[in-house]
Design a protein around this motif. Sequence first.
Motif, PDB file in Angstrom:
ATOM      1  N   SER A  26       0.856  -1.176   0.000  1.00  0.00           N
ATOM      2  CA  SER A  26       0.000   0.000   0.000  1.00  0.00           C
ATOM      3  C   SER A  26       0.895   1.230   0.000  1.00  0.00           C
ATOM      4  O   SER A  26       1.990   1.205   0.556  1.00  0.00           O
ATOM      5  N   TRP A  44      -5.955   1.370   0.875  1.00  0.00           N
ATOM      6  CA  TRP A  44      -7.327   1.107   1.323  1.00  0.00           C
ATOM      7  C   TRP A  44      -7.417   1.556   2.779  1.00  0.00           C
ATOM      8  O   TRP A  44      -6.835   0.916   3.649  1.00  0.00           O
ATOM      9  N   ARG A  74       6.592  -4.986   5.015  1.00  0.00           N
ATOM     10  CA  ARG A  74       6.294  -5.190   6.431  1.00  0.00           C
ATOM     11  C   ARG A  74       6.250  -6.689   6.672  1.00  0.00           C
ATOM     12  O   ARG A  74       6.269  -7.489   5.725  1.00  0.00           O
ATOM     13  N   ARG A 133       5.047 -10.238   7.075  1.00  0.00           N
ATOM     14  CA  ARG A 133       3.890 -10.988   6.552  1.00  0.00           C
ATOM     15  C   ARG A 133       3.743 -12.263   7.364  1.00  0.00           C
ATOM     16  O   ARG A 133       4.744 -12.820   7.844  1.00  0.00           O
TER      17      ARG A 133
HETATM   18  C1  FMN Z   1     -10.902  -2.387   6.054  1.00  0.00           C
HETATM   19  C2  FMN Z   1      -9.524  -1.808   6.172  1.00  0.00           C
HETATM   20  C3  FMN Z   1      -9.364  -0.531   6.668  1.00  0.00           C
HETATM   21  C4  FMN Z   1      -8.092   0.014   6.813  1.00  0.00           C
HETATM   22  N1  FMN Z   1      -7.977   1.278   7.321  1.00  0.00           N
HETATM   23  C5  FMN Z   1      -6.752   1.802   7.526  1.00  0.00           C
HETATM   24  C6  FMN Z   1      -6.627   3.110   8.076  1.00  0.00           C
HETATM   25  O1  FMN Z   1      -7.608   3.779   8.361  1.00  0.00           O
HETATM   26  N2  FMN Z   1      -5.371   3.586   8.278  1.00  0.00           N
HETATM   27  C7  FMN Z   1      -4.249   2.832   7.981  1.00  0.00           C
HETATM   28  O2  FMN Z   1      -3.137   3.303   8.181  1.00  0.00           O
HETATM   29  N3  FMN Z   1      -4.352   1.604   7.423  1.00  0.00           N
HETATM   30  C8  FMN Z   1      -5.570   1.071   7.210  1.00  0.00           C
HETATM   31  N4  FMN Z   1      -5.689  -0.176   6.647  1.00  0.00           N
HETATM   32  C9  FMN Z   1      -4.451  -0.945   6.317  1.00  0.00           C
HETATM   33  C10 FMN Z   1      -3.888  -0.610   4.946  1.00  0.00           C
HETATM   34  O3  FMN Z   1      -4.875  -0.741   3.947  1.00  0.00           O
HETATM   35  C11 FMN Z   1      -2.742  -1.566   4.572  1.00  0.00           C
HETATM   36  O4  FMN Z   1      -3.207  -2.889   4.588  1.00  0.00           O
HETATM   37  C12 FMN Z   1      -1.572  -1.458   5.491  1.00  0.00           C
HETATM   38  O5  FMN Z   1      -1.062  -0.164   5.417  1.00  0.00           O
HETATM   39  C13 FMN Z   1      -0.488  -2.496   5.122  1.00  0.00           C
HETATM   40  O6  FMN Z   1       0.007  -2.274   3.866  1.00  0.00           O
HETATM   41  P1  FMN Z   1       0.122  -3.408   2.755  1.00  0.00           P
HETATM   42  O7  FMN Z   1      -1.139  -3.352   1.976  1.00  0.00           O
HETATM   43  O8  FMN Z   1       1.326  -2.994   1.987  1.00  0.00           O
HETATM   44  O9  FMN Z   1       0.282  -4.703   3.441  1.00  0.00           O
HETATM   45  C14 FMN Z   1      -6.948  -0.734   6.445  1.00  0.00           C
HETATM   46  C15 FMN Z   1      -7.117  -2.016   5.914  1.00  0.00           C
HETATM   47  C16 FMN Z   1      -8.380  -2.552   5.777  1.00  0.00           C
HETATM   48  C17 FMN Z   1      -8.522  -3.936   5.212  1.00  0.00           C
END
Ligand code: FMN
Length: 209
Positions: A35, A158, A197, A199
């Motif tokens: 992300s 997201w 990060r 996993r």
């Molecule tokens: C339903 C949902 C809501 C999320 N809301 C937030 C949020 O408000 N703030 C945040 O920092 N990450 C949030 N995340 C996590 C990020 O989307 C992301 O998964 C995380 O930063 C890890 O990064 P990656 O996708 O590279 O593993 C949320 C994930 C999900 C599934």
Amino acid sequence: MSVSAAGFDRRHPFYAEFSEPAMNELIEKLKTRRSAPPATLSGPAPTAQEIETLLTIAARTPDHGKLAPWRFIVFEGDARERAGAIIADVYAQANPGAGAERKAAEQTRLSLAPLVIAVVSRAAPHPKIPEWEQVLSAGAVCMNLVVATNALGFAAAWLTEWYSYNQEVLARLGVGAEEKIAGFVHIGRNDSRREDRVRPALADIVTRF
Ligand SMILES: Cc1cc2nc3c(=O)[nH]c(=O)nc-3n(C[C@H](O)[C@H](O)[C@H](O)COP(=O)(O)O)c2cc1C
């Protein structure tokens, strides 16, 4: 041989229009996907045609009973600032002592990324389809949108944050009292490699029956 080194059965018509290098590139992208925080997402935003593609793919998500228990709100251009003004206004009302810097940060909630697409869950009790499955489908829509975004060469985040759960913000953004935010998917360009990060180890989460 029709089954490629990457494991795709190239006889299947789905793969006909993809070259093997393109498929491998996509798999590699998804294996290393990260992300990207909104502040790291830059323009140009996806074109109208690309947005159409993203929404079309997101709407092609498994959905038990063909209920489409979700919908989209697109925030682009000035709409991102208008939405940010609502978020900042509600924040300021609830936090009268908040400093100007914090209020300014709230104002930028939906305008750091060039495009934000909200996925709104419309899950509701149904005689045949459990509400739980409708909620799962909305989550899958978000992920399908993230995957499509990455496949198109953009990056995504997201996110939900506090304003996804604030009834006044939601009402002013046009989200109904019976609806819920599944996610605000922030979309833009980011070609830099983010450190990964931790996993989960597959050995900890996979069993074979
Ligand atoms: C339903 C949902 C809501 C999320 N809301 C937030 C949020 O408000 N703030 C945040 O920092 N990450 C949030 N995340 C996590 C990020 O989307 C992301 O998964 C995380 O930063 C890890 O990064 P990656 O996708 O590279 O593993 C949320 C994930 C999900 C599934």
